[in-house]
Enzyme design. Structure first.
Site, PDB file in Angstrom:
ATOM      1  N   GLY A  57       0.786  -1.240   0.000  1.00  0.00           N
ATOM      2  CA  GLY A  57       0.000   0.000   0.000  1.00  0.00           C
ATOM      3  C   GLY A  57       0.812   1.280   0.000  1.00  0.00           C
ATOM      4  N   ARG A 304      19.023  -5.004  -5.215  1.00  0.00           N
ATOM      5  CA  ARG A 304      18.219  -6.225  -5.100  1.00  0.00           C
ATOM      6  C   ARG A 304      18.691  -7.327  -6.032  1.00  0.00           C
ATOM      7  NH1 ARG A 304      11.908  -4.120  -5.323  1.00  0.00           N
ATOM      8  NH2 ARG A 304      11.953  -3.164  -3.271  1.00  0.00           N
ATOM      9  N   GLU A 438       0.257  -4.522 -14.222  1.00  0.00           N
ATOM     10  CA  GLU A 438       1.445  -5.350 -14.392  1.00  0.00           C
ATOM     11  C   GLU A 438       1.412  -6.164 -15.683  1.00  0.00           C
ATOM     12  OE1 GLU A 438       2.456  -7.187 -10.686  1.00  0.00           O
ATOM     13  OE2 GLU A 438       4.153  -8.296 -11.541  1.00  0.00           O
ATOM     14  N   ILE A 454       1.804   0.977  -7.787  1.00  0.00           N
ATOM     15  CA  ILE A 454       0.447   1.491  -7.567  1.00  0.00           C
ATOM     16  C   ILE A 454       0.208   2.709  -8.457  1.00  0.00           C
ATOM     17  CG2 ILE A 454      -1.152   2.470  -5.870  1.00  0.00           C
ATOM     18  CD1 ILE A 454       0.080   0.785  -3.737  1.00  0.00           C
TER      19      ILE A 454
END
Lengths: 475, 475
Positions: A57, A304, A438, A454
């Protein structure tokens, strides 16, 4: 073959048919309805909201009132540059431009039109040059999706569950006219439910999400990502919508750009809570060790991709270790991780070695060397920056987590233009077909920044809905 | 739409139809013929051999007699690991395995069966762990392609030029039955020539090469690669064969993995001769400077991708500078580069600055700093290793080349299995369709190693031909 031509008789008729009930699909449905279309949303699962419902969120937007109130200078240009850099400039510039230019408006829309509440803070996630990330009050995407459900109801938009897309139906000219679907579908039985034909008088909006859990599809692009690799997503994030768009000639881009998280544990499902310990404590203040060798494998603060690749290359889950000083320094508690058993505590390093079957002497020597780097403030092996306040690893209890990467986001998808129209192999729009979220590709390029998904879903989902509503030649 | 079903009457009938006359197509044609099939090779251009004809003619193979004679220990396992590492392990392991296991045999085949002659040397190209690269006697792929043409003639295989694939034709069951093509095609006029229907009783082999020169197709994956970026390939390397395979449901992989060379000059076409100076002299012994700032932009010995990305990011061609000592140290002559004007010589650094409009003081200061790094043997700015024998840049004449990346190889393509069968979106073979060479994807993953393309093309081209010959249900 059943063929993909429209049936002689439709079972249902709508102006706009939206496939998928996550951020992008719901945003499209709302805008299409507001633009005067009749709309149905098809969701294959029993529960609505898809992966959006379980995400964290957090949404990025530049130039908001919250930023100004906090004295933060920002602009769409800044965010554009951050996204392009992360994406290795493989992103389609026009799509990134649309996302950043409309991000602040989409954020206001969630707050003022939908009624979403946000925490009173502006965070700076990795790769963003300034704080521009806003977290919903319950730290979950469900806060947004829930308000969207309410809006659908208020607007009288039908949201139908357990209806799974089977085939996009096209007329002679190649225009998408509707879908063949399975009603009463029971995941994952492909032949469950009954076949229905649903007409889209104006357009179909594809908002079926990513393919993080589609093992055959993802291993074509990255053979490492076989069944031994979990995902942070809901199990239902598979590629059938994307495959359908490709089948009718949509142009896929960046399919091999699949984002893995290095902070996840094989000792719990999906994202879990282990990342709280790994990201904020073990990586900055501790070491990540290959239990087969007892040695470190990477700069624990590298990006990452580098960290996830390094763990995968060892062929086994690796062990991240921090001592109690690291926990104190982080200012966090990890009781929830200990309680769940994802993080374990040990009285000394010998016990750590024994528990995880790490060769003892090499492991102890690794920690000794690391402690030397901490004292000299220079990591001569892996070049990890020594974070201020890092102490040598020597104060028990020692806390450990096993880490093994999980698929987090699939940057690739079907190429769309700035009107969210799906493009074919020659980059011409496929009439009657829109996509957002996506399942669409081109926005994030090689790498998506945290909190930009988002924004992407809402901005392009809204555009897809508006365009779909006007985009058709309704009969 | 013309549709893609077989015609009522075929203009020509063959067992195996090969599309493309480079290494892969010719190898397939020869093997299919030897296996008893009637074979035709279709080449869209006037000249045969495609990009294979102009490549540098270097082929990799492990475990050869030439290696053993030179005392070099090597194995398919070694080469497998090198290719997987370069490919960031996105390569399909089974395909890499097939290539490395059959590489030595393919090398012998070129020498003993085709009669190709090689220089008496075994080289070690970047990314290979041992010397395993063999160069044809004329340092060109034409040495192999030429012998293949001769073999086609000896075997009575028809090689037809100016016949361009338009549509792969399929029957009701989706089996590929032949092609619609344009005979008498004149590049690049798509509507030139006359339409013919050519039956493939057993199979079609797609060997249409990469898409380095297909600007619309490549910019979908990497928007930086617009018309301002040249290619080292023949201008005819476009994506129509790949698009056709995708149109009928072939699964594309790694399309966004496009290899750029950082050693090419905008002052000549294609690969040219500038890379001789850039790779062997300017990068190891000199500096690469952004003319807009006068500053270095990268470790001049970083990998291809890092260097090419760095030049692209400046937005203008960069200038590589070496002095006469660098040239001497390299043991090479660059007269051919000077004669062509790709490399220019200057009496002093001020003249360099003036000629290329580089801000003078920042540029002189860049060279002074670099000379300090050479003396201290530590490049504090970019971490470039100081190559043994490097001298400070101060001995005229200074030699310069402008550099701007060019597209060199497209790793992505249509996924095949180890029988060279084209796979569909669910990874099932598409009946009647094989592919090999650069149009196929999965062998090289994120990055192809130099000298592995010929190996790939020959090994999988031969397999495609053998399988195509037996693969069909001939009527």
């Amino acid at each position: 073959m059943d063929g993909d031509h429209p049936p002689t008789r439709w079972d249902e008729q709508w102006d706009v048919v939206v496939i998928g009930s996550g951020f992008a699909g719901l945003a499209a449905a709302i805008e299409a309805k507001l633009a005067g279309s009749s709309v149905v949303v098809l969701e294959k699962m029993k529960g609505c909201g898809g992966n959006s419902f379980i995400c964290d969120g957090v949404m990025a937007a530049p130039g908001t009132t919250m930023q100004r109130n906090a004295g933060i200078q920002d602009s769409p240009d800044n965010m554009y540059e951050d996204m392009m850099q992360a994406g290795e400039r493989l992103n389609q510039p026009s799509l990134v431009r649309v996302v950043v230019e409309n991000a602040a408006d989409a954020f206001r829309w969630t707050r003022d039109f939908l009624g979403v509440r946000y925490l009173d803070r502006v965070d700076q996630f990795g790769g963003h040059s300034v704080p521009r990330c806003y977290t919903t009050h319950n730290r979950s995407g469900s806060a947004i999706v829930g308000k969207m459900f309410a809006k659908l109801e208020a607007l009288g938009i039908r949201l139908r569950t357990r209806v799974r897309l089977q085939t996009l139906l096209r007329d002679e000219d190649g225009r998408v006219r509707g879908v063949r679907a399975r009603k009463g579908y029971e995941y994952p039985r492909e032949d469950s439910g009954v076949v229905v034909h649903i007409q889209a008088r104006r357009a179909v909006v594809l908002a079926t999400g990513g393919f993080a859990n589609d093992i055959p599809f993802r291993t074509a692009q990255d053979p490492r990502l076989d069944e031994r690799i979990d995902s942070t997503n809901k199990f239902s994030t598979t590629a059938e919508g994307l495959r359908e768009a490709m089948r009718i000639g949509g142009l896929p881009v960046h399919l091999s750009r699949i984002q893995l998280g290095p902070w996840t544990s094989p000792d719990e499902k999906r994202y879990g809570i282990g990342p709280d310990f790994a990201s904020y404590i073990a990586f900055p203040y501790g070491v990540l060790v290959n239990p087969s060798t007892g040695r470190r494998i990477v700069n624990e603060l590298a990006d990452r991709k580098i960290r996830a690749d390094a763990i995968l290359a060892t062929g086994n889950p690796c062990v991240a270790v921090a001592d109690v000083k690291g926990i104190q320094r982080s200012g966090r508690t990890i009781d929830h991780c200990l309680k769940k058993g994802v993080v374990k505590a040990f009285a000394n390093l010998e016990d750590v070695a024994e528990h995880y079957s790490i060769p003892r002497e090499p492991f102890l020597s690794t920690v000794r060397r690391f402690n030397g780097y901490v004292r000299s403030e220079r990591d001569e092996e892996w070049g990890k920056p020594v974070v201020e306040g890092t102490a040598p690893l020597e104060t028990p209890p020692f806390h450990c987590i096993r880490l093994w990467p999980k698929v987090h986001h699939t940057m690739g998808g079907i190429l769309i233009d700035t009107d969210a129209r799906v493009l074919d192999l020659s980059k011409r729009p496929i009439p009657g077909l829109y996509a957002a979220g996506e399942v669409a590709g081109g926005v994030h390029g090689a790498c998506r920044l945290g909190s930009c998904a988002i924004t992407d879903c809402l901005v392009l989902g809204r555009i897809a809905g508006k365009q779909a509503a006007r985009g058709g030649s309704a009969p």
